[in-house]
Enzyme design. Structure first.
Site, short mmCIF file in Angstrom:
data_model
loop_
_atom_site.label_atom_id
_atom_site.label_comp_id
_atom_site.label_asym_id
_atom_site.label_seq_id
_atom_site.Cartn_x
_atom_site.Cartn_y
_atom_site.Cartn_z
N HIS A 1 0.74 -1.11 -0.01
CA HIS A 1 -0.23 -0.04 -0.05
C HIS A 1 1.01 1.27 0.01
O HIS A 1 0.66 2.25 -0.89
CB HIS A 1 -0.89 0.34 1.24
CG HIS A 1 -1.77 1.20 1.42
ND1 HIS A 1 -3.09 1.08 1.14
CD2 HIS A 1 -1.35 2.56 1.80
CE1 HIS A 1 -3.59 2.34 1.38
NE2 HIS A 1 -2.48 3.23 1.78
N GLU A 2 1.72 1.21 0.76
CA GLU A 2 2.72 2.48 0.89
C GLU A 2 3.58 2.61 -0.07
O GLU A 2 3.99 3.86 -0.62
CB GLU A 2 3.33 2.59 2.33
CG GLU A 2 2.64 2.70 3.61
CD GLU A 2 1.70 3.93 3.37
OE1 GLU A 2 2.28 5.03 3.06
OE2 GLU A 2 0.51 4.13 3.45
N HIS B 1 2.01 4.67 -2.83
CA HIS B 1 2.05 6.11 -2.64
C HIS B 1 3.67 6.69 -2.78
O HIS B 1 3.61 7.79 -3.61
CB HIS B 1 1.90 6.17 -1.23
CG HIS B 1 0.48 5.99 -0.67
ND1 HIS B 1 -0.61 6.84 -1.18
CD2 HIS B 1 -0.01 5.51 0.41
CE1 HIS B 1 -1.84 6.64 -0.71
NE2 HIS B 1 -1.43 5.80 0.36
N ASP C 1 -5.94 7.96 4.15
CA ASP C 1 -6.30 8.48 2.80
C ASP C 1 -7.51 9.02 2.58
O ASP C 1 -7.74 10.00 1.71
CB ASP C 1 -6.02 7.20 1.66
CG ASP C 1 -4.64 6.75 1.82
OD1 ASP C 1 -3.64 7.68 2.08
OD2 ASP C 1 -4.37 5.50 1.36
#
Length: 288
Positions: free
Chosen positions: A43-44, A47, A137
């Site tokens: 997930h990170e 980003h 988010d």
């Protein structure tokens, strides 16, 4: 070192994740711990890669039990589409992760129990992250939506208030549905502390936005938006009316009659360089 590979050196594990890991070890949930860490990491990474694609200055990434926080040097002055892409780049990872896990399950490479556990954790992290609470988010998307229609300062303040409201609803829901879920209370505690800090630092957040606007990399302005103010209005109050994504000209009036038009950089220069923090905007006209 490749800039994308260098992302790995900026990733740090938040103490909350270590705490959740400790709970998982004590309760012998080793497989779930590994899956959770893997999902959060991907997930990170989404980003981070998106931020570097737009040449953002990435400070660090904190991995949390339900996502993470990417700290960057861009403070609200990059184009909307960049922030939208960077924010959504995390949640989007959960889609292909589900697809990949489904294929592995169908091919027999993971068990049905492992597939169900992965689906549960993956969706849980995704849904929690999309809650409109800062710094999740969903909270960042809420801030972006508010900043499209309100001055940066006002948008930030309303975002914090809305986040507190949603968090209160979440607490009530946990009390009535899952009051014994320790991991949910840990998340609530983190969000509560983060929101309180964001509220306390709200003036600093606005100053950082204005400083980046004056000294840092200039964003792409969507339009020129005049701001009409009375000559007696303090410079700081005028700066608090600045929108992100818009270039401002300051129309100074006296008794409803236009006196002069100033460029926004004149106000920023007077405030930050000349330290005219309490000066009235009208005085800038006579000092030119």
């Amino acid at each position: 070192m490749n800039k994308y590979v260098s992302v790995l050196t900026k990733i740090h594990i938040h103490p909350l994740l270590w705490l959740m890991s400790g709970i998982a070890v004590v309760t012998a949930h080793f497989q779930q711990l590994f899956l959770l860490f893997f999902i959060v990491f991907i997930h990170e990474l989404g980003h981070a890669v998106a931020a570097l694609f737009f040449s953002w200055r990435l400070k660090q990434i904190l991995l949390l039990p339900f996502g993470g926080v990417a700290e960057v040097e861009e403070h609200g002055n990059r184009p909307f589409h960049e922030e939208l892409v960077v924010t959504l780049a995390g949640p989007v990872q959960h889609i292909w992760l589900l697809g990949a896990a489904f294929l592995l399950w169908k091919s027999g490479m993971i068990t049905t129990e492992g597939w169900r556990m992965f689906v549960h954790d993956n969706i849980a992290v995704l849904l929690i992250n999309l809650l409109p609470i800062w710094p999740l988010d969903g909270g960042k998307l809420l801030f972006l939506a508010l900043a499209r229609h309100l001055p940066f300062s006002e948008a930030h303040e309303k975002m914090v208030f809305c986040s507190f409201g949603v968090l209160a609803i979440l607490v009530i829901a946990i009390v009535f549905i899952e009051p014994s879920q320790l991991d949910l209370w840990v998340i609530v505690l983190f969000l509560m502390v983060s929101l309180w800090k964001e509220w306390r630092h709200r003036h600093y957040v606005v100053m950082r936005f204005l400083l980046e606007r004056y000294y840092g990399k200039r964003g792409d302005y969507m339009k020129l938006q005049p701001i009409t103010v009375d000559e007696t209005e303090p410079i700081l109050h005028v700066l608090q009316k600045f929108y992100r994504g818009q270039k401002h000209s300051i129309v100074v009036v006296k008794n409803n009659k236009k006196q002069a038009t100033l460029d926004e950089n004149e106000l920023l220069h007077a405030f930050f360089t000349e330290r005219q923090t309490d000066e009235q905007v009208g005085n800038l006209i006579y000092n030119i």
